[in-house]
Design an enzyme around this catalytic site. Structure first.
Site, PDB file in Angstrom:
ATOM      1  N   ASP A 370      -7.044  10.404  -0.234  1.00 33.53           N
ATOM      2  CA  ASP A 370      -6.711   8.854   0.486  1.00 33.53           C
ATOM      3  C   ASP A 370      -7.267   8.019  -0.549  1.00 33.53           C
ATOM      4  O   ASP A 370      -8.282   8.084  -0.945  1.00 33.53           O
ATOM      5  CB  ASP A 370      -7.350   9.026   1.961  1.00 33.53           C
ATOM      6  CG  ASP A 370      -7.234   7.549   2.685  1.00 33.53           C
ATOM      7  OD1 ASP A 370      -6.053   7.612   3.353  1.00 33.53           O
ATOM      8  OD2 ASP A 370      -7.988   6.837   2.879  1.00 33.53           O
ATOM      9  N   ASN A 378      -4.774  -4.476   0.762  1.00 35.81           N
ATOM     10  CA  ASN A 378      -3.585  -5.306   1.387  1.00 35.81           C
ATOM     11  C   ASN A 378      -4.042  -6.572   1.883  1.00 35.81           C
ATOM     12  O   ASN A 378      -3.154  -7.808   1.601  1.00 35.81           O
ATOM     13  CB  ASN A 378      -2.886  -4.359   2.558  1.00 35.81           C
ATOM     14  CG  ASN A 378      -1.875  -3.384   1.830  1.00 35.81           C
ATOM     15  OD1 ASN A 378      -1.374  -3.731   0.506  1.00 35.81           O
ATOM     16  ND2 ASN A 378      -1.678  -2.333   2.479  1.00 35.81           N
ATOM     17  N   ASP A 387       1.710  -2.454  -2.738  1.00 31.06           N
ATOM     18  CA  ASP A 387       2.566  -1.286  -3.390  1.00 31.06           C
ATOM     19  C   ASP A 387       2.684  -1.077  -4.893  1.00 31.06           C
ATOM     20  O   ASP A 387       2.774   0.161  -5.274  1.00 31.06           O
ATOM     21  CB  ASP A 387       4.087  -1.905  -2.971  1.00 31.06           C
ATOM     22  CG  ASP A 387       4.489  -2.030  -1.496  1.00 31.06           C
ATOM     23  OD1 ASP A 387       3.614  -1.207  -0.745  1.00 31.06           O
ATOM     24  OD2 ASP A 387       5.258  -2.787  -1.294  1.00 31.06           O
ATOM     25  N   GLU A 413      -1.157   5.161   2.385  1.00 25.96           N
ATOM     26  CA  GLU A 413      -1.993   5.454   1.306  1.00 25.96           C
ATOM     27  C   GLU A 413      -2.676   6.758   1.063  1.00 25.96           C
ATOM     28  O   GLU A 413      -3.406   7.045   0.277  1.00 25.96           O
ATOM     29  CB  GLU A 413      -3.025   4.431   1.169  1.00 25.96           C
ATOM     30  CG  GLU A 413      -4.091   4.708   2.342  1.00 25.96           C
ATOM     31  CD  GLU A 413      -3.996   4.126   3.907  1.00 25.96           C
ATOM     32  OE1 GLU A 413      -4.855   3.942   4.390  1.00 25.96           O
ATOM     33  OE2 GLU A 413      -2.748   3.813   4.040  1.00 25.96           O
TER      34      GLU A 413
END
Length: 496
Positions: A370, A378, A387, A413
């Site tokens: 993770d 973000n 992205d 993620e």
């Protein structure tokens, strides 16, 4: 007994096709006109030929109208056959009126009667194509043209032959041709899957079967046993055959019909076409004409060429289908954003690894990976930057995994690795993956380290041992280790 209302309903049902199509009304009107004219002037042969030609032209006009401008339409091919048929009757009328009896009488009309078979055969050999393509027409055209040429040479081998035997032979040859066309038409009608094509081929089959019956009745019963004029009303029987086309062409119950699911009927049309060509070539060769041998070999070559093209087209289509399946499978098993294996592919590989480990007493390892503080990334830099970060991480982690296992994106993620490895080997691989991400030094303004890091939880299981967990439990164990890694400060590997 039917009451008055039932009789009216029955009459309306049978008249429905006539009410739906003006062509049916015109066909009935032509038959009635021919019948009255035959009673009035039975010695005028133009009555019969004109009526028959008009029936053929009427069906040709209907077919051209339904073609709707499509060059390769089945209706246009059928219309060309009907125009050849009409031209044969017109030629008979012209010969009787302008030329009169001669040694070569009937040569032109016989040639036209035979010529009508070529487009019909072309129509039947391509009857299985839902959309008639120009390529399939060109593949079958040589076989059909050769059949028509052989029929012409067989019937017109001696164009100046006369007498009852020559006339009888011509009638028998025409009956044989009509029988073959009727069989092929029925076969084509039985295997059609689309309502439009099924309607056309059933109408053609009805026409050819009715014409075969009426032709045999006229040639072998009426003309051989009765002395009648060329325009006699008895010859109206031949015109009645054309009503078969209109009856089935306007059939109201077409939607309830189902095609015959018989794959062995599909190659019947080209096989009968070639067999007929070979029989005629053999007959011509038996008469001492070497052209029969040459045309017989040409018939075999044409059939071989057609079969080779069909097999080549099927092989090309199968290869294209396999490639499409591989592309589709690749799209289904690959994550669209990162280009690595997706969750479906990951679960599939986990199941295969679990089965293999059970058979070999090996150990299965699952690594749950993770990205730390990804939501903050973000929020700070935007989803586009997020992205891009996931794409870079996926490629780096996949490269670091190499052949040690299967790497994939599980969602969001979170990534994962499944491998056949011991606890120590899995821990070493996990640490290698963590360091590969740390070595990228991707900027992360909201991370305590200032760059992107990952936390990794490792789950280990041996499927063959007593009390071993399932594959789903193994994934849950890796997720539990990942949770411990994240709550213990992140950027670390946990192996329980």
């Amino acid at each position: 007994m039917l009451n008055a209302m039932d009789r009216i309903t029955t009459v309306r049902f049978w008249l429905l096709p006539v009410r739906q199509a003006p062509g049916s009304v015109a066909a009935v009107a032509l038959i009635v006109a021919q019948l009255f004219a035959g009673f009035a002037r039975p010695d005028v042969g133009a009555i019969t030929t004109s009526a028959m030609a008009a029936q053929c032209i009427l069906i040709a006009v209907i077919s051209i109208n339904r073609a709707r401008g499509r060059i390769c339409s089945q209706y246009l091919i059928f219309a060309s056959a009907m125009l050849c048929w009409a031209a044969a009757y017109i030629a008979i009328g012209i010969e009787e009126v302008a030329v009169g009896p001669s040694p070569a009488h009937g040569m032109i009309d016989d040639a036209l009667f035979i010529a009508k078979a070529a487009p019909l055969l072309l129509l039947f050999t391509t009857a299985l194509d839902h959309r008639l393509a120009a390529s399939s027409l060109f593949n079958d055209l040589p076989c059909c043209a050769l059949f028509a040429l052989l029929a012409f040479i067989m019937i017109m081998g001696d164009p100046f032959a006369s007498g009852a035997s020559a006339v009888t032979f011509a009638h028998n040859a025409r009956d044989a041709e009509n029988l073959l066309l009727a069989i092929l038409a029925i076969t084509a009608a039985l295997v059609q899957r689309r309502a439009g094509e099924r309607r056309l081929y059933r109408a053609i089959a009805a026409l050819l079967v009715c014409y075969l019956i009426t032709a045999v009745a006229v040639n072998h019963l009426i003309l051989d046993r009765m002395t009648i004029g060329p325009g006699s009303a008895w010859l109206t029987i031949a015109s009645i055959a054309f009503l078969g086309f209109h009856l089935f062409d306007n059939h109201v119950a077409e939607r309830r019909a189902r095609p015959l699911k018989a794959s062995y009927l599909r190659p019947l049309s080209p096989m009968l076409l070639t067999a007929g060509s070979l029989i005629m070539a053999f007959y011509i060769a038996r008469q001492g004409d070497l052209i029969g041998v040459g045309l017989g070999l040409a018939a075999l070559a044409a059939f071989t060429w057609r079969s080779s093209l069909v097999q080549s087209n099927m092989l090309t289509a199968n290869i294209a289908l396999k490639r499409s399946e591989l592309r589709l499978t690749s799209l289904v098993m690959v994550d669209a954003l990162t280009g690595v294996a997706n969750r479906r592919r990951f679960d599939q590989c986990l199941g295969e690894a679990w089965h293999r480990a059970r058979e070999t007493d090996a150990t299965v390892a699952v690594l749950a990976i993770d990205v730390d503080w990804f939501k903050h990334l973000n929020d700070e830099l935007g989803h586009a930057a997020g992205d891009d970060c996931l794409r870079i991480l996926a490629q780096a982690l996949a490269k670091a995994t190499g052949s040690s296992g299967i790497f994939g994106r599980l969602g969001g993620e979170e990534f994962g690795v499944v491998a056949l490895a011991s606890a120590s080997a899995a821990a070493g691989l996990a640490e290698q993956l963590r360091r590969s991400v740390e070595g990228l030094a991707l900027s992360h303004p909201k991370s305590p380290t200032g760059y992107v890091t990952v936390s990794i939880g490792v789950g280990i299981a041996t499927p063959g041992t007593p009390g071993s967990t399932t594959a789903s439990d193994l994934v849950a164990r890796a997720d539990g280790a990942l949770y411990i890694a994240k709550t213990s400060g992140r950027n670390r590997v946990i192996v329980p």
